[in-house]
Design an enzyme around this catalytic site. Structure first.
Site, mmCIF file in Angstrom:
data_model
loop_
_atom_site.group_PDB
_atom_site.id
_atom_site.type_symbol
_atom_site.label_atom_id
_atom_site.label_comp_id
_atom_site.label_asym_id
_atom_site.label_seq_id
_atom_site.Cartn_x
_atom_site.Cartn_y
_atom_site.Cartn_z
ATOM 1 N N LYS A 189 18.886 90.889 71.585
ATOM 2 C CA LYS A 189 19.971 90.237 71.663
ATOM 3 C C LYS A 189 20.959 90.746 72.548
ATOM 4 O O LYS A 189 20.590 91.811 73.254
ATOM 5 C CB LYS A 189 20.704 90.293 70.122
ATOM 6 C CG LYS A 189 21.028 91.497 69.457
ATOM 7 C CD LYS A 189 21.111 91.612 68.225
ATOM 8 C CE LYS A 189 21.631 93.192 67.683
ATOM 9 N NZ LYS A 189 21.519 93.389 66.264
ATOM 10 N N TYR A 191 47.726 102.673 87.577
ATOM 11 C CA TYR A 191 48.678 101.836 86.951
ATOM 12 C C TYR A 191 49.354 102.806 85.579
ATOM 13 O O TYR A 191 48.656 103.354 85.045
ATOM 14 C CB TYR A 191 48.120 100.781 86.042
ATOM 15 C CG TYR A 191 47.427 99.423 87.090
ATOM 16 C CD1 TYR A 191 48.585 98.830 87.705
ATOM 17 C CD2 TYR A 191 46.192 99.183 87.203
ATOM 18 C CE1 TYR A 191 48.149 97.855 88.613
ATOM 19 C CE2 TYR A 191 45.669 98.145 88.080
ATOM 20 C CZ TYR A 191 46.746 97.531 88.857
ATOM 21 O OH TYR A 191 46.338 96.505 89.683
ATOM 22 N N MET A 206 40.649 97.121 87.312
ATOM 23 C CA MET A 206 39.643 95.975 87.153
ATOM 24 C C MET A 206 38.210 96.314 87.959
ATOM 25 O O MET A 206 36.922 95.965 87.647
ATOM 26 C CB MET A 206 40.036 94.477 87.403
ATOM 27 C CG MET A 206 39.135 93.266 87.346
ATOM 28 S SD MET A 206 39.876 91.749 87.630
ATOM 29 C CE MET A 206 41.221 91.476 86.657
ATOM 30 N N ARG A 244 26.477 91.229 54.719
ATOM 31 C CA ARG A 244 26.905 90.429 56.055
ATOM 32 C C ARG A 244 25.883 89.120 55.744
ATOM 33 O O ARG A 244 26.514 88.255 55.015
ATOM 34 C CB ARG A 244 26.531 91.259 57.257
ATOM 35 C CG ARG A 244 26.835 90.860 58.457
ATOM 36 C CD ARG A 244 26.678 91.420 59.499
ATOM 37 N NE ARG A 244 25.205 91.583 59.940
ATOM 38 C CZ ARG A 244 24.661 92.340 61.025
ATOM 39 N NH1 ARG A 244 25.561 93.003 61.906
ATOM 40 N NH2 ARG A 244 23.306 92.447 61.233
HETATM 41 C C1 LIG Z 1 20.730 94.196 65.933
HETATM 42 C C2 LIG Z 1 19.728 94.086 64.725
HETATM 43 C C3 LIG Z 1 18.550 95.193 64.793
HETATM 44 C C4 LIG Z 1 18.555 96.251 65.563
HETATM 45 O O1 LIG Z 1 19.235 97.428 65.300
HETATM 46 P P1 LIG Z 1 19.392 98.702 66.035
HETATM 47 O O2 LIG Z 1 20.360 99.447 65.365
HETATM 48 O O3 LIG Z 1 19.768 98.408 67.447
HETATM 49 O O4 LIG Z 1 17.948 99.172 66.032
HETATM 50 C C5 LIG Z 1 17.609 95.025 63.514
HETATM 51 N N1 LIG Z 1 17.818 93.878 62.827
HETATM 52 C C6 LIG Z 1 18.729 93.057 62.845
HETATM 53 C C7 LIG Z 1 18.936 91.938 61.831
HETATM 54 C C8 LIG Z 1 19.750 93.255 63.640
HETATM 55 O O5 LIG Z 1 20.956 92.663 63.726
#
Ligand SMILES: *Cc1c(COP(=O)(O)O)cnc(C)c1O
Length: 366
Positions: free
Chosen positions: A35, A261, A309, A129
């Site tokens: 992701k 800055y 930036m 979640r």
């Molecule tokens: C992001 C995610 C992972 C991977 O987690 P890591 O801590 O990066 O290994 C696994 N399962 C789900 C559902 C996730 O959202």
């Protein structure tokens, strides 16, 4: 040649980390989590660097489409499933594995025409979640199995605190998951990177038969430790990303001169300042404070003043020999992203996901 910020992606390190995780997973199958543009590393480079993974997991339908458009045929899990009938049809056409974590998603599948989807029913074992209540699992399983669009149903959950190997929360979550999966014959998945490396036995990865278990490593694939007090190297991992740039100016300042800055940093003595061609527009966060280490010609020097930036300043020290065009490493080998992240009270996940690839990144084959 460009002197701007760039990332180097080392596919040899990626393969090394994959093998280490595969060994730790004890025969379980691997779903590589890619992701957020493969945690900022570049989706397609990482996918092509992981030829042995069993599947991939993404957060967005657009990421799944990108994989299919580029000829990737491995299974792709859509980690949060879909939110509309239209997206469901797209996901089915793209042959995604779908997560179902609530009733509306179940109802979308029930309303769908025929298909051959693999569905991961997500159970909330305590993270609160995504996921259904464990007590509803059997009714969801029955309804999913009755869907024309569904060919196979699997069970998954996600751990909230696995990065703390002393936290009883993980034990409670795993007990809850074990209860739900006890009389379920299909495939199951619970372990993220921290669980693969820190909770192997509790996740069943040391058992004789791991054939129905899938693990979901993310961060550790990229060579970064999932545990707050340890570095990737402590776990045998190698950083895949090197974030680097160059000096574009070197200039003396006098004691008392303010840099950048707002003039938040003032020289305590006469010194030499280096200006680096990297800033928050490249993904070097503005919240990193003065004192954060940066490598110039292999030497650790402190970031000074507010990150701009496209530029940032470092204190090269009196008499420094460095010259414009010299190489600067913002994180990577010799300077772990974990250490940089700790300077700002965040985690390396956030740093690596934030790089913006303004310059073409370089992909270094194994
Ligand atoms: C992001 C995610 C992972 C991977 O987690 P890591 O801590 O990066 O290994 C696994 N399962 C789900 C559902 C996730 O959202």
């Amino acid at each position: 040649m460009s002197f701007g910020a760039r990332i180097r992606i080392r596919l040899g390190a990626l393969q090394h980390n994959f093998s280490l995780l595969k060994d730790a997973a004890g025969g379980a199958r691997i779903c590589a989590v890619i992701k957020a543009n493969a945690f900022g590393h570049g989706l397609l480079a990482v996918v092509r660097g992981l030829p042995e993974t069993d599947s991939f997991a993404v957060a967005r339908l657009s990421e799944a489409r990108m994989l299919r458009d580029n000829g990737i045929e491995k299974p792709v899990v859509l980690l949060a499933g879909v939110m509309s009938a239209d997206d469901l049809q797209v996901a089915l056409q793209l042959d995604c594995e779908l997560v179902v974590h609530d009733r509306p998603q179940l109802e979308l599948l029930e309303a769908s025409g025929p298909g051959a989807a693999t569905v991961w029913l997500k159970v909330d074992t305590g993270m609160h979640r995504l996921g259904i209540d464990p007590s509803d699992a059997s009714s969801y399983l029955a309804r999913l199995r009755a869907c024309r669009a569904v060919r196979e149903v699997r069970l998954m959950s996600h751990l909230a605190n696995a990065d703390n190997t002393a936290d009883p929360m993980t034990t409670r979550q795993l007990q809850s998951f074990n209860r739900v999966t006890a009389d379920f014959a299909g495939d199951i998945s619970v372990a993220n990177s921290a669980a693969i490396l820190g909770w192997r036995e509790a996740c069943g990865l040391t058992s004789a038969d791991t054939s129905r278990i899938w693990v979901r490593p993310g961060i550790a694939l990229y060579g970064i430790s999932p545990f707050p007090k340890r570095r990737g190297a402590d776990l045998g991992l190698r950083p895949v990303m090197q974030f680097e740039s160059h000096l574009i100016a070197v200039k003396p300042v006098r004691k008392g001169d303010a840099v950048g800055y707002g003039g938040t940093w003032k020289a305590h003595h006469d010194t030499i300042i280096g200006i680096v061609s990297a800033g928050y527009g490249d993904g070097y966060p503005r919240f990193l404070p003065s004192g954060t280490p940066i490598l110039v010609n292999g030497r650790r020097v402190p970031l000074v003043g507010i990150v701009s930036m496209d530029m940032l300043a470092v204190d090269l020290g009196p008499g420094a020999p460095d010259q414009p065009a010299d190489t600067v490493i913002l994180w990577g080998d010799e300077l772990p992203a974990e250490e940089v992240a700790a300077c700002a009270g965040t985690i390396a996940y956030q740093l690596i996901c934030g790089v913006t690839h303004r310059e073409t990144s370089e992909i270094i084959p194994a």
